[in-house]
Design a protein around this motif. Structure first.
Motif, PDB file in Angstrom:
ATOM      1  N   ALA A 137     -52.470 -12.773  32.501  1.00  0.00           N
ATOM      2  CA  ALA A 137     -51.534 -13.049  31.685  1.00  0.00           C
ATOM      3  C   ALA A 137     -51.779 -12.835  30.232  1.00  0.00           C
ATOM      4  N   VAL A 138     -51.290 -11.988  29.634  1.00  0.00           N
ATOM      5  CA  VAL A 138     -51.342 -11.917  28.123  1.00  0.00           C
ATOM      6  C   VAL A 138     -50.228 -12.107  26.925  1.00  0.00           C
ATOM      7  N   GLN A 139     -50.570 -12.631  25.949  1.00  0.00           N
ATOM      8  CA  GLN A 139     -49.645 -12.513  24.686  1.00  0.00           C
ATOM      9  C   GLN A 139     -50.100 -11.961  23.458  1.00  0.00           C
ATOM     10  N   LEU A 140     -49.588 -11.078  22.808  1.00  0.00           N
ATOM     11  CA  LEU A 140     -50.017 -10.648  21.504  1.00  0.00           C
ATOM     12  C   LEU A 140     -49.183 -10.444  20.456  1.00  0.00           C
ATOM     13  N   PRO A 141     -49.352 -10.903  19.164  1.00  0.00           N
ATOM     14  CA  PRO A 141     -48.301 -10.746  18.206  1.00  0.00           C
ATOM     15  C   PRO A 141     -47.884  -9.488  17.901  1.00  0.00           C
ATOM     16  N   LYS A 142     -46.793  -9.070  17.692  1.00  0.00           N
ATOM     17  CA  LYS A 142     -46.318  -7.674  17.192  1.00  0.00           C
ATOM     18  C   LYS A 142     -46.321  -7.602  15.772  1.00  0.00           C
ATOM     19  N   PHE A 143     -47.191  -7.868  15.108  1.00  0.00           N
ATOM     20  CA  PHE A 143     -47.478  -7.659  13.726  1.00  0.00           C
ATOM     21  C   PHE A 143     -47.132  -6.582  12.820  1.00  0.00           C
ATOM     22  N   GLN A 144     -47.115  -5.474  13.512  1.00  0.00           N
ATOM     23  CA  GLN A 144     -46.939  -4.220  12.980  1.00  0.00           C
ATOM     24  C   GLN A 144     -45.208  -3.988  13.146  1.00  0.00           C
ATOM     25  N   ASP A 145     -44.651  -4.700  13.782  1.00  0.00           N
ATOM     26  CA  ASP A 145     -43.142  -4.318  13.840  1.00  0.00           C
ATOM     27  C   ASP A 145     -42.413  -5.460  12.931  1.00  0.00           C
ATOM     28  N   MET A 146     -43.080  -6.395  12.436  1.00  0.00           N
ATOM     29  CA  MET A 146     -42.887  -7.252  11.520  1.00  0.00           C
ATOM     30  C   MET A 146     -42.522  -6.881  10.043  1.00  0.00           C
ATOM     31  N   ALA A 147     -41.735  -7.382   9.227  1.00  0.00           N
ATOM     32  CA  ALA A 147     -41.731  -6.878   7.717  1.00  0.00           C
ATOM     33  C   ALA A 147     -42.996  -7.399   7.142  1.00  0.00           C
ATOM     34  N   LEU A 148     -43.607  -8.342   7.610  1.00  0.00           N
ATOM     35  CA  LEU A 148     -44.885  -8.991   6.864  1.00  0.00           C
ATOM     36  C   LEU A 148     -46.124  -7.930   7.101  1.00  0.00           C
ATOM     37  N   GLY A 149     -46.147  -7.097   8.280  1.00  0.00           N
ATOM     38  CA  GLY A 149     -47.268  -6.367   8.344  1.00  0.00           C
ATOM     39  C   GLY A 149     -46.939  -5.191   7.390  1.00  0.00           C
ATOM     40  N   GLY A 150     -45.671  -4.751   7.090  1.00  0.00           N
ATOM     41  CA  GLY A 150     -45.446  -3.666   6.162  1.00  0.00           C
ATOM     42  C   GLY A 150     -45.925  -4.216   4.606  1.00  0.00           C
ATOM     43  N   ILE A 151     -45.626  -5.380   4.581  1.00  0.00           N
ATOM     44  CA  ILE A 151     -45.839  -6.045   3.207  1.00  0.00           C
ATOM     45  C   ILE A 151     -47.596  -6.002   3.000  1.00  0.00           C
ATOM     46  N   LEU A 152     -48.261  -6.424   3.848  1.00  0.00           N
ATOM     47  CA  LEU A 152     -49.509  -6.537   3.697  1.00  0.00           C
ATOM     48  C   LEU A 152     -50.170  -4.882   3.636  1.00  0.00           C
ATOM     49  N   GLN A 153     -49.579  -4.112   4.289  1.00  0.00           N
ATOM     50  CA  GLN A 153     -49.986  -2.628   4.104  1.00  0.00           C
ATOM     51  C   GLN A 153     -49.851  -1.902   2.772  1.00  0.00           C
ATOM     52  N   SER A 154     -48.413  -2.368   2.180  1.00  0.00           N
ATOM     53  CA  SER A 154     -47.946  -2.132   0.918  1.00  0.00           C
ATOM     54  C   SER A 154     -48.866  -2.462  -0.244  1.00  0.00           C
ATOM     55  N   VAL A 155     -49.300  -3.998  -0.074  1.00  0.00           N
ATOM     56  CA  VAL A 155     -49.822  -4.568  -1.011  1.00  0.00           C
ATOM     57  C   VAL A 155     -51.391  -4.207  -1.175  1.00  0.00           C
ATOM     58  N   SER A 156     -51.939  -3.858   0.024  1.00  0.00           N
ATOM     59  CA  SER A 156     -53.403  -3.613   0.010  1.00  0.00           C
ATOM     60  C   SER A 156     -53.612  -2.187  -0.176  1.00  0.00           C
ATOM     61  N   GLY A 157     -52.667  -1.285  -0.334  1.00  0.00           N
ATOM     62  CA  GLY A 157     -52.591   0.057  -0.749  1.00  0.00           C
ATOM     63  C   GLY A 157     -52.648   0.268  -1.993  1.00  0.00           C
ATOM     64  N   ARG A 158     -52.542  -0.611  -2.924  1.00  0.00           N
ATOM     65  CA  ARG A 158     -52.298  -0.473  -4.378  1.00  0.00           C
ATOM     66  C   ARG A 158     -53.719  -0.210  -4.911  1.00  0.00           C
ATOM     67  N   ASP A 159     -53.766   0.347  -6.177  1.00  0.00           N
ATOM     68  CA  ASP A 159     -55.090   0.739  -6.878  1.00  0.00           C
ATOM     69  C   ASP A 159     -55.932  -0.251  -6.813  1.00  0.00           C
ATOM     70  N   ARG A 160     -55.478  -1.634  -7.165  1.00  0.00           N
ATOM     71  CA  ARG A 160     -56.621  -2.526  -7.320  1.00  0.00           C
ATOM     72  C   ARG A 160     -57.341  -3.027  -5.983  1.00  0.00           C
ATOM     73  N   TRP A 161     -56.760  -2.763  -4.903  1.00  0.00           N
ATOM     74  CA  TRP A 161     -57.233  -3.276  -3.731  1.00  0.00           C
ATOM     75  C   TRP A 161     -57.610  -2.328  -2.519  1.00  0.00           C
ATOM     76  N   LYS A 162     -57.141  -0.916  -2.675  1.00  0.00           N
ATOM     77  CA  LYS A 162     -57.415  -0.166  -1.554  1.00  0.00           C
ATOM     78  C   LYS A 162     -58.695   0.220  -1.173  1.00  0.00           C
ATOM     79  N   ASN A 163     -59.659   0.282  -2.238  1.00  0.00           N
ATOM     80  CA  ASN A 163     -60.968   0.492  -1.837  1.00  0.00           C
ATOM     81  C   ASN A 163     -61.813  -0.494  -1.246  1.00  0.00           C
ATOM     82  N   ARG A 164     -61.487  -1.646  -1.514  1.00  0.00           N
ATOM     83  CA  ARG A 164     -61.863  -2.946  -0.603  1.00  0.00           C
ATOM     84  C   ARG A 164     -61.305  -3.141   0.427  1.00  0.00           C
TER      85      ARG A 164
END
Length: 235
Positions: A106-133
């Motif tokens: 029996a397993v449960q896992l969050p579908k983070f990639q299907d949520m708007a929040l997952g897209g927000i983290l991807q977008s912000v982390s891809g900005r010039d200031r953060w993307k290398n780190r």
């Protein structure tokens, strides 16, 4: 998830994979208090807390893929943990090998990639200031859709039960969403950033995007949908 498990007999042995501080284990024990439960986790802090709070149970510091035992479990349970583990094909094969003849996985896992929040983290982390780190942080999570898990389970299981649920959390503010995800979905990004002042700046950028994505309700609260995938395979 616990209430949906129906193995047709009282489980003698249960293992909680990724048990954390033992909270999910207590849900299992409330339903089956006379079972022998083992909790495993690879976090020393989590295992120490579980031992302190629930000393009567067995808690083991070990990675799921390295867990070795002669015991076969009537229930192999994992709640919101396998998204931190790679190679789900190999992982579910490992779980299957731990099962008793008529056991349930029996397993449960969050579908983070299907949520708007997952897209927000991807977008912000891809900005010039953060993307290398923060490069590669999204790869620290492992997710697949229900088709993938069904194919894996149906190869070996006599039956499979699957469902997805959107939990609409009522949050008092946008900042409370950030506070929640700092220890979950945002944690790998913050760990990579390191510097405390930079962490605060990253959180502020995420907060700004969250504020623009999740509207306030009339009474000031914010509705935060959170999608989760559940599956139970019966051997």
């Amino acid at each position: 998830l616990v209430n949906r498990i129906d193995i047709g007999h009282y489980p003698v042995n249960i293992v909680d994979v990724g048990c954390g501080p033992g909270n999910s284990s207590q849900v299992l024990l409330r339903r089956w208090p006379d079972s022998n439960l083992v909790g495993i986790d690879n976090s020393p802090a989590m295992i120490e807390k579980a031992k302190k709070d629930y000393p009567a149970r067995e808690w083991l510091l070990v990675d799921a893929v390295d867990f070795q035992t002669d015991i076969r479990f009537d229930i192999v349970f994992s709640n919101a943990a396998i998204q931190w583990m790679p190679d789900h094909r190999g992982l579910l094969k490992k779980f299957y090998g731990l099962l008793s003849r008529h056991g349930a996985m029996a397993v449960q896992l969050p579908k983070f990639q299907d949520m708007a929040l997952g897209g927000i983290l991807q977008s912000v982390s891809g900005r010039d200031r953060w993307k290398n780190r923060t490069e590669g942080c999204s790869g620290l999570f492992t997710y697949h859709d229900y088709h993938y898990y069904y194919d894996l389970l149906s190869d070996t299981m006599r039956s499979v039960d699957m469902w997805e649920t959107d939990y609409i959390h009522v949050m008092p503010s946008h900042a409370s969403i950030v506070d929640w995800i700092k220890s979950t979905g945002m944690k790998p990004y913050l760990d990579r950033i390191g510097d405390e002042n930079d962490k605060k700046d990253f959180e502020r950028e995420v907060l700004k995007e969250i504020t623009g994505t999740y509207p306030r309700q009339k009474n000031g609260n914010v509705l935060f949908p959170f999608k989760r995938l559940f599956f139970i395979g019966y051997r």
